[in-house]
Design an enzyme around this catalytic site. Structure first.
Site, mmCIF file in Angstrom:
data_model
loop_
_atom_site.group_PDB
_atom_site.id
_atom_site.type_symbol
_atom_site.label_atom_id
_atom_site.label_comp_id
_atom_site.label_asym_id
_atom_site.label_seq_id
_atom_site.Cartn_x
_atom_site.Cartn_y
_atom_site.Cartn_z
ATOM 1 N N ASP A 170 44.966 43.325 40.090
ATOM 2 C CA ASP A 170 43.893 43.626 41.078
ATOM 3 C C ASP A 170 44.628 43.292 42.481
ATOM 4 O O ASP A 170 44.639 44.181 43.310
ATOM 5 C CB ASP A 170 42.599 42.916 40.865
ATOM 6 C CG ASP A 170 42.034 43.219 39.487
ATOM 7 O OD1 ASP A 170 42.659 44.346 39.009
ATOM 8 O OD2 ASP A 170 41.086 42.457 39.141
ATOM 9 N N TYR A 220 36.178 36.805 29.617
ATOM 10 C CA TYR A 220 37.537 36.914 30.304
ATOM 11 C C TYR A 220 38.590 35.928 29.833
ATOM 12 O O TYR A 220 39.346 36.252 29.240
ATOM 13 C CB TYR A 220 37.452 37.361 31.709
ATOM 14 C CG TYR A 220 38.819 37.852 32.171
ATOM 15 C CD1 TYR A 220 39.055 39.191 32.098
ATOM 16 C CD2 TYR A 220 39.726 37.020 32.590
ATOM 17 C CE1 TYR A 220 40.395 39.671 32.842
ATOM 18 C CE2 TYR A 220 40.901 37.500 33.100
ATOM 19 C CZ TYR A 220 41.230 38.690 33.166
ATOM 20 O OH TYR A 220 42.432 39.061 33.513
#
Ligand code: GLA
Length: 388
Positions: A170, A220
């Site tokens: 990201d 996650y």
């Protein structure tokens, strides 16, 4: 928006903004949950992002204001900083903390943030705010970091200060994104290529499930740990650093080493997804969008069944897309557990797709999604240069 922002800065701080920056959000076309396994990913920057206006002050204080959030914070310039609850300003504070710990002397600044990325939607609003802040500090204080250094520093903030063990995709995408290009990024070597994202007659649709993402961070981190377990077990026979160092065939020969059936499923997704990205790159280079779309569907199915990070909301988007002949492919994008899906939709059929997916989703889920047609934009930079 740009002009209003300057006015807002003026209203809040009673002076002109001296600096202005922008960092985008991102979508990932394919290659999901493999950046932290040394895999290949294919993200691109989008035109939604985070705007940041700054002016220095003589008060020895960092003032954080946002047009999106009511919470604000004033904090004295100091030698180290702590996370304050779950507030949005932890992201810039984490970046400041890293700069200071690396020996940079910072002075007081007034910050105004504004983001048009739907927050918590899996389009990397957090990477965007980290990268825009680190880019700004580097620019204002001449700290001498390269763009790649800023990417690594921003990832460090997310891992250590915020506490999410994310990979590098990201932060890399929002820093290095290029207009109308997808980035083919090798997350092991950090080599990358900006490839023409020539979608031909297709456009990229982003479908926000509008599902609040609860538990996303802990789930996650759990997936990251499961991959580490698989790697440690495979290492008994294989000399590898990452799961993505092996292909599907090699994996089949050694998969008996993995003791837990759940961990086995996770590793299978990772290794097959990495192979899918290689096929997707070939399909994109050959303008074979139908093939690319099929790989997107296969990626989604694997994230649903093997990696178990989808959910009824994201699945509903993929299900509908499969019934619409004007869609080449669709999948969840980003971490999952809610957030956004993407679809490759024929440009002249976008409106009908938007209507169709909204109806299907609303009937099934009970509330509407938001559907956007997205453009692929530039990475972080001076506002005047990046947002034109
Ligand atoms: C989140 C993380 C990324 C990546 C994706 C899944 O967006 O921040 O590092 O792992 O999930 O591909």
């Amino acid at each position: 928006m740009k002009n209003n922002l300057y006015q807002e800065f003026n209203n809040i701080f009673n002076k002109e903004a001296e600096y202005a920056y922008f960092s985008p959000g991102r979508v990932n076309l394919i290659g999901e949950h493999i950046d932290y396994n040394g895999g290949l990913v294919m993200p691109c920057a989008i035109t939604f992002g985070t705007y940041l206006l700054i002016s220095p002050n003589e008060d020895g204080v960092f003032r954080f204001r946002s047009l999106n959030f009511g919470e604000q914070q004033d904090i004295a310039v100091q030698a180290s900083y702590e996370k304050v609850g779950e507030n949005w300003f932890n992201f810039p504070i984490g970046v400041i903390d890293s700069f200071v710990k690396e020996g940079h002397e910072l002075k007081g600044l007034d910050f105004l943030f504004y983001g048009d990325i739907p927050i918590g939607s899996g389009l990397s609003s957090s990477a965007s705010i980290e990268v825009v802040t680190s880019f700004a500090l580097n620019d204002i204080f001449n700290s001498g970091y390269s763009k790649l250094d800023l990417v690594k520093l921003s990832k460090y903030v997310e891992n250590q200060f915020i506490g999410v063990n994310c990979g590098i995709m990201d932060q890399f995408a929002v820093a290095f994104g290029e207009k109308n290009k997808a980035l083919m990024l090798n997350c092991d070597t950090l080599d990358y290529e900006a490839v023409d994202s020539n979608l031909g007659k297709y456009v990229l649709a982003i479908i926000n499930t509008n599902k609040p993402r609860k538990l996303a961070e802990s789930k996650y981190n759990e997936r990251v740990e499961e991959c580490q377990t698989a790697l440690a077990e495979l290492k008994q026979e294989l000399d590898i650093n990452y799961l993505c160092d092996i292909d599907t065939d090699t994996f089949k020969k050694h998969q008996h080493l993995i003791t837990s059936p759940v961990v086995l499923k996770r590793a299978k997704h990772v290794i097959e997804e990495n192979d899918r990205v290689k096929l997707a790159a070939k399909a994109l280079a050959g303008n074979n969008l139908d093939e690319f779309g099929q790989l997107m569907y296969a990626s989604h199915d694997s994230l649903r069944d093997l990696y178990e990070v989808s959910g009824v909301e994201l699945d509903a988007v993929a299900e509908y897309s499969k019934t619409n002949p004007d869609v080449a492919g669709a999948r969840m994008t980003g971490a999952g557990f809610g957030g956004c899906a993407i679809a490759l939709v024929k440009g002249d059929a976008f409106e009908a797709f938007s209507k169709g997916v909204t109806e299907y989703y609303t009937n099934k889920i009970g509330y509407a999604p938001s559907v956007y047609s997205s453009l692929i934009g530039n990475g972080v930079g001076l506002l005047a240069e990046v947002v034109i």
